[in-house]
Design an enzyme around this catalytic site. Sequence first.
Site, PDB file in Angstrom:
ATOM      1  N   ILE A  34       0.819  -1.209   0.000  1.00 44.45           N
ATOM      2  CA  ILE A  34       0.000   0.000   0.000  1.00 44.45           C
ATOM      3  C   ILE A  34       0.862   1.273   0.000  1.00 44.45           C
ATOM      4  O   ILE A  34       0.384   2.332  -0.404  1.00 44.45           O
ATOM      5  CB  ILE A  34      -0.943  -0.025   1.224  1.00 44.45           C
ATOM      6  CG1 ILE A  34      -2.165   0.841   0.997  1.00 44.45           C
ATOM      7  CG2 ILE A  34      -0.234   0.367   2.507  1.00 44.45           C
ATOM      8  CD1 ILE A  34      -3.265   0.624   2.031  1.00 44.45           C
ATOM      9  N   ASN A  91      11.070  -8.839   7.504  1.00 44.16           N
ATOM     10  CA  ASN A  91      11.385  -8.292   8.817  1.00 44.16           C
ATOM     11  C   ASN A  91      10.822  -9.205   9.902  1.00 44.16           C
ATOM     12  O   ASN A  91       9.655  -9.596   9.841  1.00 44.16           O
ATOM     13  CB  ASN A  91      10.764  -6.901   8.966  1.00 44.16           C
ATOM     14  CG  ASN A  91      11.403  -5.884   8.036  1.00 44.16           C
ATOM     15  OD1 ASN A  91      12.630  -5.819   7.942  1.00 44.16           O
ATOM     16  ND2 ASN A  91      10.595  -5.122   7.335  1.00 44.16           N
ATOM     17  N   VAL A 100       3.548  -5.647  10.602  1.00 49.19           N
ATOM     18  CA  VAL A 100       2.380  -6.525  10.477  1.00 49.19           C
ATOM     19  C   VAL A 100       2.783  -7.928  10.921  1.00 49.19           C
ATOM     20  O   VAL A 100       3.759  -8.501  10.416  1.00 49.19           O
ATOM     21  CB  VAL A 100       1.853  -6.548   9.028  1.00 49.19           C
ATOM     22  CG1 VAL A 100       0.656  -7.484   8.919  1.00 49.19           C
ATOM     23  CG2 VAL A 100       1.482  -5.139   8.569  1.00 49.19           C
ATOM     24  N   HIS A 104       5.553 -12.077   6.025  1.00 47.25           N
ATOM     25  CA  HIS A 104       5.468 -11.597   4.647  1.00 47.25           C
ATOM     26  C   HIS A 104       6.850 -11.334   4.097  1.00 47.25           C
ATOM     27  O   HIS A 104       7.756 -10.944   4.834  1.00 47.25           O
ATOM     28  CB  HIS A 104       4.621 -10.324   4.544  1.00 47.25           C
ATOM     29  CG  HIS A 104       5.005  -9.256   5.516  1.00 47.25           C
ATOM     30  ND1 HIS A 104       4.636  -9.297   6.841  1.00 47.25           N
ATOM     31  CD2 HIS A 104       5.720  -8.113   5.356  1.00 47.25           C
ATOM     32  CE1 HIS A 104       5.105  -8.220   7.462  1.00 47.25           C
ATOM     33  NE2 HIS A 104       5.785  -7.495   6.584  1.00 47.25           N
ATOM     34  N   MET A 105       6.979 -11.546   2.807  1.00 52.59           N
ATOM     35  CA  MET A 105       8.218 -11.242   2.099  1.00 52.59           C
ATOM     36  C   MET A 105       7.954 -10.060   1.194  1.00 52.59           C
ATOM     37  O   MET A 105       7.015 -10.062   0.403  1.00 52.59           O
ATOM     38  CB  MET A 105       8.661 -12.446   1.260  1.00 52.59           C
ATOM     39  CG  MET A 105      10.050 -12.330   0.687  1.00 52.59           C
ATOM     40  SD  MET A 105      11.343 -12.532   1.944  1.00 52.59           S
ATOM     41  CE  MET A 105      11.309 -14.303   2.193  1.00 52.59           C
TER      42      MET A 105
HETATM   43  P1  AMP Z   1       6.849  -4.758   7.708  1.00 50.52           P
HETATM   44  O1  AMP Z   1       7.474  -3.530   8.288  1.00 50.52           O
HETATM   45  O2  AMP Z   1       7.870  -5.680   7.096  1.00 50.52           O
HETATM   46  O3  AMP Z   1       5.922  -5.453   8.683  1.00 50.52           O
HETATM   47  O4  AMP Z   1       5.997  -4.246   6.474  1.00 50.52           O
HETATM   48  C1  AMP Z   1       4.604  -4.127   6.470  1.00 50.52           C
HETATM   49  C2  AMP Z   1       4.213  -3.628   5.104  1.00 50.52           C
HETATM   50  O5  AMP Z   1       2.828  -3.793   4.945  1.00 50.52           O
HETATM   51  C3  AMP Z   1       4.522  -2.136   4.864  1.00 50.52           C
HETATM   52  O6  AMP Z   1       5.369  -2.016   3.725  1.00 50.52           O
HETATM   53  C4  AMP Z   1       3.140  -1.527   4.626  1.00 50.52           C
HETATM   54  O7  AMP Z   1       3.153  -0.501   3.658  1.00 50.52           O
HETATM   55  C5  AMP Z   1       2.345  -2.740   4.164  1.00 50.52           C
HETATM   56  N1  AMP Z   1       0.899  -2.684   4.385  1.00 50.52           N
HETATM   57  C6  AMP Z   1       0.232  -2.384   5.542  1.00 50.52           C
HETATM   58  N2  AMP Z   1      -1.082  -2.473   5.370  1.00 50.52           N
HETATM   59  C7  AMP Z   1      -1.286  -2.848   4.079  1.00 50.52           C
HETATM   60  C8  AMP Z   1      -2.444  -3.106   3.285  1.00 50.52           C
HETATM   61  N3  AMP Z   1      -3.686  -3.002   3.786  1.00 50.52           N
HETATM   62  N4  AMP Z   1      -2.262  -3.467   1.994  1.00 50.52           N
HETATM   63  C9  AMP Z   1      -1.020  -3.570   1.482  1.00 50.52           C
HETATM   64  N5  AMP Z   1       0.102  -3.340   2.172  1.00 50.52           N
HETATM   65  C10 AMP Z   1      -0.018  -2.984   3.455  1.00 50.52           C
END
Ligand code: AMP
Length: 122
Positions: A34, A91, A100, A104-105
């Site tokens: 996003i 992360n 989050v 996730h990658m």
């Molecule tokens: P991290 O810091 O590795 O946990 O990255 C979380 C990522 O999730 C960030 O790059 C956010 O921009 C992304 N993110 C959070 N909410 C959403 C969403 N609803 N749709 C797509 N990406 C998201």
Amino acid sequence: MAYDDQNVFAKILRGEISCNKVYEDAWALAFQDIAPQAPTHILVIPKGPYVSMDDFSANASDEEIAGFFRAIGTVARDAGAVPGGYRMLANHGRDAHQEVQHFHMHVFAGRDLGGMIRHSRN
Ligand code: AMP
């Protein structure tokens, strides 16, 4: 840390929140980040409830792990990122600023991605 099924990616997996999907198979879902930090910035998540790389690597089945990593390769290939190059990044935890709590990658591509890590201090 226990898995919290109210995290945003769990909601995306359940279809409660929309996403810009780029790929899905039995093991993984991939969608546009996003807040993209590169021309291509895709998130690939396993379908199972894993908090992070630590949880996934310890508790996912061999099938889930193979399926997830094959999906990442497919996503990068389909995005046209192979010739120019791409970076995968995951992360885990506080020091890595994991936001989050569903594994996730990140897949980044589409420009020179610079050095591997930003050093604020040693
Ligand atoms: P991290 O810091 O590795 O946990 O990255 C979380 C990522 O999730 C960030 O790059 C956010 O921009 C992304 N993110 C959070 N909410 C959403 C969403 N609803 N749709 C797509 N990406 C998201």
